[in-house]
Design a protein around this motif. Sequence first.
Motif, PDB file in Angstrom:
ATOM      1  N   THR A 393      -6.368   0.478 -10.154  1.00 44.99           N
ATOM      2  CA  THR A 393      -5.850   1.753  -9.662  1.00 44.99           C
ATOM      3  C   THR A 393      -6.420   2.907 -10.478  1.00 44.99           C
ATOM      4  O   THR A 393      -6.678   2.754 -11.679  1.00 44.99           O
ATOM      5  CB  THR A 393      -4.316   1.791  -9.738  1.00 44.99           C
ATOM      6  N   PRO A 394      -6.629   4.075  -9.854  1.00 46.25           N
ATOM      7  CA  PRO A 394      -7.176   5.217 -10.594  1.00 46.25           C
ATOM      8  C   PRO A 394      -6.179   5.758 -11.608  1.00 46.25           C
ATOM      9  O   PRO A 394      -4.962   5.618 -11.459  1.00 46.25           O
ATOM     10  CB  PRO A 394      -7.460   6.243  -9.489  1.00 46.25           C
ATOM     11  N   ALA A 395      -6.701   6.347 -12.674  1.00 48.96           N
ATOM     12  CA  ALA A 395      -5.844   6.944 -13.699  1.00 48.96           C
ATOM     13  C   ALA A 395      -4.937   7.992 -13.070  1.00 48.96           C
ATOM     14  O   ALA A 395      -5.318   8.718 -12.150  1.00 48.96           O
ATOM     15  CB  ALA A 395      -6.700   7.567 -14.796  1.00 48.96           C
ATOM     16  N   GLY A 396      -3.702   8.071 -13.575  1.00 48.61           N
ATOM     17  CA  GLY A 396      -2.723   9.006 -13.040  1.00 48.61           C
ATOM     18  C   GLY A 396      -1.858   8.427 -11.948  1.00 48.61           C
ATOM     19  O   GLY A 396      -0.972   9.112 -11.416  1.00 48.61           O
ATOM     20  N   SER A 397      -2.080   7.150 -11.609  1.00 48.46           N
ATOM     21  CA  SER A 397      -1.278   6.517 -10.560  1.00 48.46           C
ATOM     22  C   SER A 397       0.121   6.191 -11.083  1.00 48.46           C
ATOM     23  O   SER A 397       0.352   6.070 -12.291  1.00 48.46           O
ATOM     24  CB  SER A 397      -1.948   5.235 -10.060  1.00 48.46           C
ATOM     25  N   HIS A 398       1.048   6.052 -10.133  1.00 48.77           N
ATOM     26  CA  HIS A 398       2.423   5.662 -10.446  1.00 48.77           C
ATOM     27  C   HIS A 398       2.692   4.326  -9.771  1.00 48.77           C
ATOM     28  O   HIS A 398       2.609   4.211  -8.544  1.00 48.77           O
ATOM     29  CB  HIS A 398       3.405   6.717  -9.933  1.00 48.77           C
ATOM     30  N   ILE A 399       3.004   3.290 -10.562  1.00 51.30           N
ATOM     31  CA  ILE A 399       3.298   1.962 -10.041  1.00 51.30           C
ATOM     32  C   ILE A 399       4.807   1.770 -10.084  1.00 51.30           C
ATOM     33  O   ILE A 399       5.410   1.792 -11.163  1.00 51.30           O
ATOM     34  CB  ILE A 399       2.590   0.873 -10.845  1.00 51.30           C
ATOM     35  N   ARG A 400       5.399   1.592  -8.921  1.00 51.47           N
ATOM     36  CA  ARG A 400       6.846   1.430  -8.810  1.00 51.47           C
ATOM     37  C   ARG A 400       7.152  -0.034  -8.543  1.00 51.47           C
ATOM     38  O   ARG A 400       6.685  -0.617  -7.563  1.00 51.47           O
ATOM     39  CB  ARG A 400       7.383   2.298  -7.679  1.00 51.47           C
ATOM     40  N   ALA A 401       7.926  -0.658  -9.436  1.00 47.91           N
ATOM     41  CA  ALA A 401       8.313  -2.052  -9.276  1.00 47.91           C
ATOM     42  C   ALA A 401       9.786  -2.119  -8.907  1.00 47.91           C
ATOM     43  O   ALA A 401      10.615  -1.407  -9.484  1.00 47.91           O
ATOM     44  CB  ALA A 401       8.058  -2.827 -10.565  1.00 47.91           C
ATOM     45  N   GLN A 402      10.129  -2.977  -7.944  1.00 52.28           N
ATOM     46  CA  GLN A 402      11.508  -3.141  -7.488  1.00 52.28           C
ATOM     47  C   GLN A 402      11.853  -4.615  -7.351  1.00 52.28           C
ATOM     48  O   GLN A 402      11.058  -5.408  -6.832  1.00 52.28           O
ATOM     49  CB  GLN A 402      11.714  -2.469  -6.127  1.00 52.28           C
ATOM     50  N   LEU A 403      13.029  -4.988  -7.815  1.00 49.35           N
ATOM     51  CA  LEU A 403      13.582  -6.312  -7.569  1.00 49.35           C
ATOM     52  C   LEU A 403      14.623  -6.190  -6.467  1.00 49.35           C
ATOM     53  O   LEU A 403      15.547  -5.373  -6.573  1.00 49.35           O
ATOM     54  CB  LEU A 403      14.211  -6.883  -8.836  1.00 49.35           C
ATOM     55  N   LEU A 404      14.489  -7.001  -5.416  1.00 51.36           N
ATOM     56  CA  LEU A 404      15.376  -6.888  -4.256  1.00 51.36           C
ATOM     57  C   LEU A 404      15.800  -8.277  -3.792  1.00 51.36           C
ATOM     58  O   LEU A 404      15.043  -9.243  -3.922  1.00 51.36           O
ATOM     59  CB  LEU A 404      14.670  -6.169  -3.101  1.00 51.36           C
ATOM     60  N   SER A 405      16.997  -8.357  -3.230  1.00 52.34           N
ATOM     61  CA  SER A 405      17.436  -9.585  -2.586  1.00 52.34           C
ATOM     62  C   SER A 405      16.993  -9.545  -1.133  1.00 52.34           C
ATOM     63  O   SER A 405      17.171  -8.535  -0.444  1.00 52.34           O
ATOM     64  CB  SER A 405      18.960  -9.712  -2.672  1.00 52.34           C
ATOM     65  N   ALA A 406      16.367 -10.640  -0.675  1.00 45.57           N
ATOM     66  CA  ALA A 406      15.847 -10.688   0.696  1.00 45.57           C
ATOM     67  C   ALA A 406      16.297 -11.992   1.355  1.00 45.57           C
ATOM     68  O   ALA A 406      15.514 -12.924   1.533  1.00 45.57           O
ATOM     69  CB  ALA A 406      14.324 -10.570   0.683  1.00 45.57           C
ATOM     70  N   GLY A 407      17.574 -12.063   1.706  1.00 48.58           N
ATOM     71  CA  GLY A 407      18.110 -13.255   2.352  1.00 48.58           C
ATOM     72  C   GLY A 407      18.081 -14.451   1.422  1.00 48.58           C
ATOM     73  O   GLY A 407      18.679 -14.435   0.340  1.00 48.58           O
ATOM     74  N   LEU A 409      15.594 -15.397  -0.138  1.00 43.99           N
ATOM     75  CA  LEU A 409      14.517 -15.152  -1.093  1.00 43.99           C
ATOM     76  C   LEU A 409      14.863 -13.974  -1.988  1.00 43.99           C
ATOM     77  O   LEU A 409      15.771 -13.184  -1.697  1.00 43.99           O
ATOM     78  CB  LEU A 409      13.192 -14.865  -0.366  1.00 43.99           C
ATOM     79  N   VAL A 410      14.131 -13.864  -3.084  1.00 50.33           N
ATOM     80  CA  VAL A 410      14.184 -12.684  -3.951  1.00 50.33           C
ATOM     81  C   VAL A 410      12.790 -12.072  -3.948  1.00 50.33           C
ATOM     82  O   VAL A 410      11.793 -12.789  -4.111  1.00 50.33           O
ATOM     83  CB  VAL A 410      14.614 -13.045  -5.382  1.00 50.33           C
ATOM     84  N   LYS A 411      12.733 -10.767  -3.737  1.00 46.51           N
ATOM     85  CA  LYS A 411      11.440 -10.090  -3.632  1.00 46.51           C
ATOM     86  C   LYS A 411      11.207  -9.190  -4.838  1.00 46.51           C
ATOM     87  O   LYS A 411      12.084  -8.432  -5.253  1.00 46.51           O
ATOM     88  CB  LYS A 411      11.386  -9.249  -2.350  1.00 46.51           C
ATOM     89  N   LEU A 412      10.020  -9.301  -5.398  1.00 41.92           N
ATOM     90  CA  LEU A 412       9.552  -8.378  -6.428  1.00 41.92           C
ATOM     91  C   LEU A 412       8.395  -7.596  -5.834  1.00 41.92           C
ATOM     92  O   LEU A 412       7.341  -8.165  -5.512  1.00 41.92           O
ATOM     93  CB  LEU A 412       9.110  -9.133  -7.687  1.00 41.92           C
ATOM     94  N   GLN A 413       8.595  -6.303  -5.677  1.00 42.07           N
ATOM     95  CA  GLN A 413       7.600  -5.465  -5.007  1.00 42.07           C
ATOM     96  C   GLN A 413       6.931  -4.514  -6.001  1.00 42.07           C
ATOM     97  O   GLN A 413       7.594  -3.901  -6.838  1.00 42.07           O
ATOM     98  CB  GLN A 413       8.246  -4.652  -3.889  1.00 42.07           C
ATOM     99  N   ILE A 477       0.545  -2.206  -1.618  1.00 46.46           N
ATOM    100  CA  ILE A 477       1.885  -2.745  -1.861  1.00 46.46           C
ATOM    101  C   ILE A 477       1.774  -4.252  -1.966  1.00 46.46           C
ATOM    102  O   ILE A 477       1.253  -4.915  -1.077  1.00 46.46           O
ATOM    103  CB  ILE A 477       2.857  -2.359  -0.734  1.00 46.46           C
ATOM    104  N   LEU A 478       2.244  -4.796  -3.081  1.00 52.98           N
ATOM    105  CA  LEU A 478       2.260  -6.246  -3.300  1.00 52.98           C
ATOM    106  C   LEU A 478       3.704  -6.721  -3.253  1.00 52.98           C
ATOM    107  O   LEU A 478       4.557  -6.178  -3.947  1.00 52.98           O
ATOM    108  CB  LEU A 478       1.647  -6.611  -4.652  1.00 52.98           C
ATOM    109  N   ASN A 479       3.971  -7.725  -2.454  1.00 53.87           N
ATOM    110  CA  ASN A 479       5.303  -8.313  -2.353  1.00 53.87           C
ATOM    111  C   ASN A 479       5.250  -9.777  -2.785  1.00 53.87           C
ATOM    112  O   ASN A 479       4.493 -10.567  -2.225  1.00 53.87           O
ATOM    113  CB  ASN A 479       5.830  -8.229  -0.914  1.00 53.87           C
ATOM    114  N   ILE A 480       6.037 -10.105  -3.790  1.00 54.82           N
ATOM    115  CA  ILE A 480       6.138 -11.478  -4.267  1.00 54.82           C
ATOM    116  C   ILE A 480       7.505 -12.022  -3.832  1.00 54.82           C
ATOM    117  O   ILE A 480       8.541 -11.413  -4.133  1.00 54.82           O
ATOM    118  CB  ILE A 480       6.017 -11.547  -5.795  1.00 54.82           C
ATOM    119  N   TYR A 481       7.513 -13.138  -3.130  1.00 52.83           N
ATOM    120  CA  TYR A 481       8.748 -13.755  -2.648  1.00 52.83           C
ATOM    121  C   TYR A 481       8.957 -15.078  -3.365  1.00 52.83           C
ATOM    122  O   TYR A 481       8.064 -15.926  -3.410  1.00 52.83           O
ATOM    123  CB  TYR A 481       8.698 -13.974  -1.136  1.00 52.83           C
TER     124      TYR A 481
END
Length: 486
Positions: A393-407, A409-413, A477-481
């Motif tokens: 990613t280019p310098a100055g980017s903002h990477i937002r990570a979220q942990l979520l419940s998905a039925g 599964l558990v999702k880390l985005q 956007i990367l989604n890990i399940y």
Amino acid sequence: MNSRRFLSLLEALWAELPLPEWLPGAGGRVWQQAVAALLRLWQEVGQFGVVIGGPVPWWPLWMIGDPPSLEALPCRPGELARETPWLFTPNLPPESIPAPGHTVIPLLPQDPLVEEPFLLLLTPAFAVIAVQGYHPHTRQRGMMLSFEPEVVRRAWQNLEERVQQSKPEQLAAWRELALHYPLTKPPGRVLARFSSFLLLGSLAEAGSPPARLPPARTEGESRAARPKEKSQKPPSAVEADARIPTAPSSQSSLSEAELLRALIHEIQTPLSTIRTLASLILKQQDLPPRVREYVEKIDRECTEQINRFSLFFQATETVMPPAGKGEGRRLQLEPIALVDLVRQNLPRWQDQVERRGSRLELEIPAELPDVVSDPKALEAVLFGIIDRLARSTPAGSHIRAQLLSAGELVKLQFQVNTPEGSDTSSLELKSPQAIGQLLVVQPDTGAISLSLPVAQTLFRALGGYLTVRHRARQGEILNIYLPRQL
């Protein structure tokens, strides 16, 4: 002798703080270089002190002769003596001992020390312990090394138990050595000299005769040991993406995997040595701030590269298993607290991203169920994802990570938001180019990573899956399940 169970040296050294340095994957060549460097260091202080080793003699014949001059030694000549070497060995024939006068401590065949080559030196200037074998917790192959007095004392006490059981008449002489050579922290110049010997190829580069090494294993023994080492090697970092490949089965694919394994070993070995030496230097309290800053950077860069190449090795084991294996390496799945794992690693991830000029923020809900995966492998996988995002990613980017419940599964985005007002043409990276079936190279940066299909295979081995969505001129956007624990 009774058959009481002794702790192995590696178990004793790793039992409490301070911990010794751990050099993972240390093969015969690294062990030989470390032994040679230590013996060369002992030679520099005049060959005074005591050499202790096993299960074969590590000291060559040239170290049995008369010691050199006493000049420039840290102790008065009257206090110095070169002691009889001590050898801990299982039924070693007398004719195999290089010179008379050794104190031999016999080991029972079931003693774990039989399988742990070690060298312990006590001198007027320093004390050091080096042991090769399997890590008591991870079962990874490697080597422990330490100049720390407390660590050497644990090794000394561990060996003393064997002296007391098998040769009690030698116990007084053993304890007299401890009084004659008290354990003290070595000066910085000792570590610096050891580092230079190790990096220069030790005795071979210095023109001195090489250290005596144990006899090579028979072909049958090598075949028996090889699967054990590979099955115990713990997983490391991952960089990941999408699509599921089939495991290649052609002869050319196997050749590519074998070539990669050889290259990975050749690259990781010197990096691991440099990282160990950097850790030793950082333990010195009197380092100038600028020097400490440089050495910390060396340690950090070596660690990241070692993790990166460990990932590539993991991929060859999973996607391109060695000939004779029916399938790739399987991981051990168990319930883990994903929230705790993420929180523990967040400071390291943020530092990794910030050094590339971007920032990482994490959002975690109040409650989240545990997941089922391999904890060590998953931690390495996530570190690799952050590494991939930070470098792509280019310098100055903002990477937002979220942990979520998905039925079920558990999702880390991970969502990458590129900086506003940037030249959009500069944000469009060229497509990565394949270099074989496992790796790709990014033409814009020269960064090498796993191909997307191979990375997805690793996630499947972890019990989950990964999706990647590219957004034109915005980031991805990367989604890990991962399956939740039922």
